[in-house]
Every structure is written in C-alpha cells, then in structure tokens.
Design a protein around this motif. Sequence first.
Motif, PDB file in Angstrom:
ATOM      1  N   PHE A 372       0.831  -1.206   0.000  1.00  0.00           N
ATOM      2  CA  PHE A 372       0.000   0.000   0.000  1.00  0.00           C
ATOM      3  C   PHE A 372       0.866   1.256   0.000  1.00  0.00           C
ATOM      4  O   PHE A 372       0.556   2.244  -0.685  1.00  0.00           O
ATOM      5  N   ARG A 373       1.965   1.205   0.739  1.00  0.00           N
ATOM      6  CA  ARG A 373       2.841   2.375   0.839  1.00  0.00           C
ATOM      7  C   ARG A 373       3.501   2.674  -0.503  1.00  0.00           C
ATOM      8  O   ARG A 373       3.528   3.817  -0.962  1.00  0.00           O
ATOM      9  N   GLU A 374       4.036   1.640  -1.154  1.00  0.00           N
ATOM     10  CA  GLU A 374       4.714   1.848  -2.428  1.00  0.00           C
ATOM     11  C   GLU A 374       3.727   2.205  -3.541  1.00  0.00           C
ATOM     12  O   GLU A 374       4.077   2.944  -4.468  1.00  0.00           O
ATOM     13  N   PHE A 375       2.488   1.675  -3.443  1.00  0.00           N
ATOM     14  CA  PHE A 375       1.486   2.072  -4.431  1.00  0.00           C
ATOM     15  C   PHE A 375       1.229   3.571  -4.346  1.00  0.00           C
ATOM     16  O   PHE A 375       1.143   4.261  -5.365  1.00  0.00           O
ATOM     17  N   ARG A 376       1.100   4.085  -3.124  1.00  0.00           N
ATOM     18  CA  ARG A 376       0.869   5.528  -2.952  1.00  0.00           C
ATOM     19  C   ARG A 376       2.059   6.351  -3.427  1.00  0.00           C
ATOM     20  O   ARG A 376       1.909   7.403  -4.058  1.00  0.00           O
ATOM     21  N   VAL A 377       3.275   5.850  -3.118  1.00  0.00           N
ATOM     22  CA  VAL A 377       4.474   6.570  -3.575  1.00  0.00           C
ATOM     23  C   VAL A 377       4.523   6.581  -5.094  1.00  0.00           C
ATOM     24  O   VAL A 377       4.762   7.623  -5.736  1.00  0.00           O
ATOM     25  N   GLY A 378       4.295   5.402  -5.710  1.00  0.00           N
ATOM     26  CA  GLY A 378       4.335   5.323  -7.172  1.00  0.00           C
ATOM     27  C   GLY A 378       3.262   6.171  -7.827  1.00  0.00           C
ATOM     28  O   GLY A 378       3.497   6.818  -8.857  1.00  0.00           O
ATOM     29  N   LEU A 379       2.052   6.157  -7.227  1.00  0.00           N
ATOM     30  CA  LEU A 379       0.968   6.964  -7.785  1.00  0.00           C
ATOM     31  C   LEU A 379       1.301   8.450  -7.710  1.00  0.00           C
ATOM     32  O   LEU A 379       1.052   9.212  -8.669  1.00  0.00           O
ATOM     33  N   SER A 380       1.873   8.879  -6.595  1.00  0.00           N
ATOM     34  CA  SER A 380       2.249  10.291  -6.452  1.00  0.00           C
ATOM     35  C   SER A 380       3.313  10.677  -7.470  1.00  0.00           C
ATOM     36  O   SER A 380       3.226  11.737  -8.119  1.00  0.00           O
ATOM     37  N   LEU A 381       4.330   9.815  -7.623  1.00  0.00           N
ATOM     38  CA  LEU A 381       5.361  10.091  -8.621  1.00  0.00           C
ATOM     39  C   LEU A 381       4.756  10.114 -10.020  1.00  0.00           C
ATOM     40  O   LEU A 381       5.116  10.966 -10.858  1.00  0.00           O
ATOM     41  N   GLY A 382       3.849   9.170 -10.287  1.00  0.00           N
ATOM     42  CA  GLY A 382       3.225   9.111 -11.612  1.00  0.00           C
ATOM     43  C   GLY A 382       2.414  10.354 -11.932  1.00  0.00           C
ATOM     44  O   GLY A 382       2.438  10.850 -13.067  1.00  0.00           O
ATOM     45  N   VAL A 383       1.686  10.867 -10.928  1.00  0.00           N
ATOM     46  CA  VAL A 383       0.899  12.083 -11.148  1.00  0.00           C
ATOM     47  C   VAL A 383       1.812  13.266 -11.462  1.00  0.00           C
ATOM     48  O   VAL A 383       1.553  14.054 -12.393  1.00  0.00           O
ATOM     49  N   LEU A 384       2.892  13.408 -10.715  1.00  0.00           N
ATOM     50  CA  LEU A 384       3.830  14.512 -10.957  1.00  0.00           C
ATOM     51  C   LEU A 384       4.427  14.428 -12.362  1.00  0.00           C
ATOM     52  O   LEU A 384       4.451  15.417 -13.109  1.00  0.00           O
ATOM     53  N   LEU A 385       4.936  13.233 -12.715  1.00  0.00           N
ATOM     54  CA  LEU A 385       5.529  13.070 -14.042  1.00  0.00           C
ATOM     55  C   LEU A 385       4.469  13.140 -15.140  1.00  0.00           C
ATOM     56  O   LEU A 385       4.719  13.672 -16.230  1.00  0.00           O
ATOM     57  N   GLY A 386       3.281  12.578 -14.842  1.00  0.00           N
ATOM     58  CA  GLY A 386       2.228  12.564 -15.859  1.00  0.00           C
ATOM     59  C   GLY A 386       1.744  13.951 -16.227  1.00  0.00           C
ATOM     60  O   GLY A 386       1.499  14.250 -17.399  1.00  0.00           O
ATOM     61  N   VAL A 387       1.560  14.797 -15.222  1.00  0.00           N
ATOM     62  CA  VAL A 387       1.112  16.170 -15.497  1.00  0.00           C
ATOM     63  C   VAL A 387       2.149  16.899 -16.349  1.00  0.00           C
ATOM     64  O   VAL A 387       1.815  17.596 -17.322  1.00  0.00           O
TER      65      VAL A 387
END
Length: 464
Positions: A372-387
């Motif tokens: 759960f922790r790494e999913f949240r970290v990955g999702l946050s990184l993905g949102v930053l890079l995705g935007v």
Amino acid sequence: MRAMTMPGTSDRFTSDGTDRDAVTRAVEEAMDDDLDLPELTTLVRSLPAGWVVEVLDRLSSKRRAVLYRLLGKDQALEVFEMLDPTLQGDLVGALQDDDVAALFADLDPDDRVELLDELPAKVARRLLQGLPPQERDLTAGILGYPQRSIGRRMSPEYVAVRPEMTSAEALRRVSAHLDDAETVYTMPVVDDQRVLVGIVSLRDLMRAPVGTPVGEVMQRPDEVRATDDAEEAARRCADLKLLALPVVDNEHRLVGILTVDDALAILESADSEDQARIGGAEPLRRPYLAAPVSTLVRSRVVWLLVLAVGATLTVQVLEVFEATLEQVVTLALFVPLLIGTGGNTGNQAATTVTRALALGDVVPRDLGKVLFREFRVGLSLGVLLGVLAFAVTGLIYGRDIGLVIGLTFVSLCAMAATVGGVMPLLARVVRADPAVFSNPFISTFVDAAGLLIYFGIAKAVLGI
C-alpha cells in the motif's frame, strides 16, 4: 635496473592517502622493472600491513606470491590475516608446504575455517591433519556448523568468568589469556554447566572493588544461537553496538563469541554481494584488479543471458501491437522513455525495500503495508511526471498523445513501485536472496507490463 625512489620512510607517511598511493605505485613499478630483491625487501618490510595488503590486491597471483615471500615472519602473518579468503587460497597454492602449514597453524580457528572453504578438499584435509590436537579440535568444532550460520564465523577462543569469582580473580584470569583470547574487553559469564548467565566488561571489572563478585557487576546478556544466519547475527551485533556478542547452542551453553570486527566483515561481504546482484552480476569475492578476466566474464554472463531471455517478453509485446504502431507511428518515439522510467521506478522501490529488509526495518509480514505504501508513492510520482508529460507532449504532438503519455506515466509508476517494493519481501518468504529478485528481474517484468499498459491506454484514448 633503475634505482627505486620512494617518498620517505614509513614513519613519515601521512594518513591522507597521498603517500600510500605513491608507495603502491612505486612497488608496482619495482615489480615491473624487476628490481633487485634486497631493495624491494627493504621497501615492503618498512610498510604497515594494511598498505602491503593494498599492494597485494593489485598484483597478479605470481607476483603476489613473490612479494609475499619478502615479508618478515610476523608481518607476513598479519598481512595474511587481513587478505580476503579467496586471495589467501591463491597464496596457499603458490607457497611452499612448510610455509603454508606454519601460516595455517598461526591463524585463529574462525579464520582457518574461512580459508578452508576456499581450498580444495585434499589440501584442506592435509592442513587440518597438520594442526596440533587442540587447534584441530577447535577448528573442527566450527566446521561442524552449517554454511552461512554464525557458528561458522564465531571464535571459540574467549575468556569466560564465573559469577562467584571476585573482580580480582576475574582480572587474573584475563591476564592469563591475553595472548590466546580473541578479545578481553567483553567477557561472557557462565555457570558450572557453561550456561550463559551474563556479560561483563573489562571496564566494570577494573572499576569494581577487589572483593566484589562478578555476579554483582555483570549485565544481562544479548546472545545469538550458533545456527542463526550469519548476516542476521552480525546485524544484531552492529545494531546493539557491542564489542562482542556471545554465541550459544540450543541448550543455552556458551560455544563462542562474535567480535565486532568479524561482524563488520560479514556485513561488508553481504553488502558487496547484494550490490553485485542488484546490478545483475555475481559477487567477485576478491579485489577487482586481482580477479582474472575469465572470472569477470563468468560473474556477468549468466545474468546477461537470463535478462536477454527475459527481454524477449518485450519483443513479443511489441509484435502484438505492431499494427497499432503502424497506425500511430508517434507512439514508438516514447517507448524507450516509458520503459526506462518504469524500470527506474521499480528499481528505486526494490533497492529501498531490500535495504530496509537488511536493516530489519521491515519483515515479510509487513508485505501488505509495503504494498500500500509503495502504491501511494508510485501513484504520487506518476501524477507529478504525468502532469508534466501531458503539458509538454500535448503542446508538441497534440492533446490526445499528451493524454496517452500522461496516463501511462501515472499507471506505470504506480505499478512499477508496487512490484518493486513487494518483490524483495516475496523473495524473503521463499528463502531466496532479495537482491536476486530486485533490479534485473523487475526491469524485465516492468518493461513488458509497461508496454501492455501503454498500448492499452493508447487504444482506448485514440480509438485505434
């Protein structure tokens, strides 16, 4: 033969590494130029043992044996004990039998066992048979423990005291064993059946009044079982900041000690192994310059073949979506960027969790928390890079392509971080090396899975 120049005598060497490097180069040049042995002997015998080890690490097997024979007797033993076990094995093969037997007998029992693991069985048996009976028994006792257990790396040469002894009696016992004990700064306290009941430091013994019983100044002992994993025991010793950690058997009887220097050596070896496997290679177990080219090739070729086979998954995915690429050729431009980002994200997570496992910060039962922790970290990184990707790519290639790339970054980073964080824990559950399950396999898996995500999003957004 030209005269050899060296920057001063040993008592003038500084500790900043400059003179040490100069001396190392000077000895190597002397070997290259076939300097006469008396001059080279004078040079190497003036050097500290650690410096000699650095020079030996850089020489070929033949030259290493020649230089080693020039050392004085006491210096030779000190240098030999500081060498990696693999290099010790190389030297044993190059030295005369009498020299080897004398060196082997002077080693501590735990160091002997490390060397025996590097030698052919016939040579190991011959060396064991040549030991005095008492030393042979000590060494055989350590050899009886499983490979990679702390019993295999402990020292059976310790000073144990009894709780009913006075501080003065205990100090006399310490004085009597100064030459044969591994350490005297921390002493285990045992009863009549050799059961561990406490631990006492030399400082506390010296501070206590003469008639004070050891039982009044001893502390509660920390200990490990002889069958415990060597790396875990060494980590415990380092975490507790102990000079020595008692090792006991299943009946809680004292069988040896693990000293802090041996614990640090175990951790250094384990860290080198993990770093090599994270990078997709097998550990060399010897200094780089002392390793033959064939050894370097063998340490890398197996992993390259495994990864090459794994990479065929990526090729197959590209083949499946070949028609999609023909319709929108622009999509092919972003394939290296996306699979590279996915692999890096997974590797970051795997490296972080592998290190946390080694330090004991996480255990296999924390798998759900880590996921759960790494999913949240990955999702946050993905949102930053995705935007960022959507903004830049949309301006250049259009809003639809920008949306595909942005959404892929979000999904890919979340997936890669989750997989990278979970893999080392799964490896520990199945009793495999977490480092093996880390970067190489994660990169291969994330490449293929990332392309499936990429082309799936592209077909949905672009309607192709």
